[in-house]
Design a protein around this motif. Sequence first.
Motif, PDB file in Angstrom:
ATOM      1  N   GLU A   1       0.838  -1.198   0.000  1.00 51.16           N
ATOM      2  CA  GLU A   1       0.000   0.000   0.000  1.00 51.16           C
ATOM      3  C   GLU A   1       0.874   1.251   0.000  1.00 51.16           C
ATOM      4  O   GLU A   1       0.606   2.218  -0.734  1.00 51.16           O
ATOM      5  CB  GLU A   1      -0.920  -0.003   1.219  1.00 51.16           C
ATOM      6  CG  GLU A   1      -1.856   1.189   1.290  1.00 51.16           C
ATOM      7  CD  GLU A   1      -2.751   1.156   2.514  1.00 51.16           C
ATOM      8  OE1 GLU A   1      -3.036   2.232   3.064  1.00 51.16           O
ATOM      9  OE2 GLU A   1      -3.170   0.050   2.926  1.00 51.16           O
TER      10      GLU A   1
ATOM     11  N   TYR B   1      -1.243  -0.972  -5.109  1.00 52.59           N
ATOM     12  CA  TYR B   1      -2.677  -1.223  -5.218  1.00 52.59           C
ATOM     13  C   TYR B   1      -3.394  -0.154  -6.049  1.00 52.59           C
ATOM     14  O   TYR B   1      -4.575  -0.294  -6.353  1.00 52.59           O
ATOM     15  CB  TYR B   1      -3.307  -1.338  -3.827  1.00 52.59           C
ATOM     16  CG  TYR B   1      -2.812  -2.536  -3.047  1.00 52.59           C
ATOM     17  CD1 TYR B   1      -2.626  -3.764  -3.680  1.00 52.59           C
ATOM     18  CD2 TYR B   1      -2.522  -2.452  -1.693  1.00 52.59           C
ATOM     19  CE1 TYR B   1      -2.159  -4.866  -2.974  1.00 52.59           C
ATOM     20  CE2 TYR B   1      -2.060  -3.546  -0.976  1.00 52.59           C
ATOM     21  CZ  TYR B   1      -1.877  -4.750  -1.630  1.00 52.59           C
ATOM     22  OH  TYR B   1      -1.418  -5.857  -0.929  1.00 52.59           O
TER      23      TYR B   1
ATOM     24  N   THR C   1      -4.067 -10.361  -3.671  1.00 51.10           N
ATOM     25  CA  THR C   1      -4.524  -8.975  -3.640  1.00 51.10           C
ATOM     26  C   THR C   1      -4.247  -8.272  -4.960  1.00 51.10           C
ATOM     27  O   THR C   1      -5.042  -7.440  -5.416  1.00 51.10           O
ATOM     28  CB  THR C   1      -3.863  -8.174  -2.498  1.00 51.10           C
ATOM     29  OG1 THR C   1      -2.448  -8.096  -2.714  1.00 51.10           O
ATOM     30  CG2 THR C   1      -4.140  -8.804  -1.152  1.00 51.10           C
TER      31      THR C   1
END
Length: 316
Positions: free
Chosen positions: A130, A135, A175
């Motif tokens: 992050e 992301y 993710t």
Amino acid sequence: MAKVLRVGVAGAGVFGGYHANKYKQAADVEFVGIYDLDKGRAEAAAAPHGVKAYGGDELADFLAAIDTVTIATPAFAHAAVALKALEAGVHVYSEKPLAITTEDGEAMVDLAKAKGLILACGHQERAVFEAMGLYDVPERPLLLEAVRNGTASTRNLDVSVVLDLMIHDLDLALTLAGVEAGGLKTGAKYRTDEGYKAVGADEVKASVEFENGMRATFAASRMAEARERTMRIVYPSGEVMIDLLNRNFENTTPFSLNADFAEADIAKDPLGTSVFRFLDTVRGVRQRPLCAGDEALKALTLALAIDADVAEDQES
């Protein structure tokens, strides 16, 4: 004014100590105590923090005294303690892996949902991605190559290297892919030293294809000569090569990533980020923790599929 949460730690080992330190730093919490099957270990861990020690058959008393709990026991006991905590109405942060069977992991997720409780898991390296800005990249990766090697240790030998180390990269890959994993192929080696009694493989290589076509290779070892944590992510427009140990990366994509990510607060202390976001989610300040139980279950399911494939390879 934020609600003061009564918090506790189950497990008086190394990771229990890490979580105890975070709870001592957290705002608006009352650190109540530490539980361990061995009361002496609990007392030794609790004393520096000035909190109560619970041991043996005092688990119910411990859970009755708290609102949230970190479970930092050996992995095989995560589910047993978590299910008792959830039944008692206690929010749960479980260290990874969430459990050691899919059935237990599903039971934890289902019970937390039924009780309206927060279930989080310690996949804290999400905070690093992050901070890098990965992301926010508007492309899905085509290829991912992860290596996570460690030297011989006496810790975490109750699970395979897949559940111990590789599961970090499995979670990160999930993710980034944004979809479930599909087919996989694995290979493994076992340590042969008589004094090294581990459960499962100590070195594994796995190839996974995700439902969106992303391909990934994962290599993990706890019998390496030196530590290594690297990940190569190939996008349609370029690639990112990350050194997670030295906290740097090379980027040939046109997308701007944070070169100073290692100095970002969330990446400097990923465990703290994970714990504090869990507490914020319990309070209703956030919608989800850094890694929610249902997300951790996906990583666990993939890890166990790899372990099963390894076992099948060993038998053939």
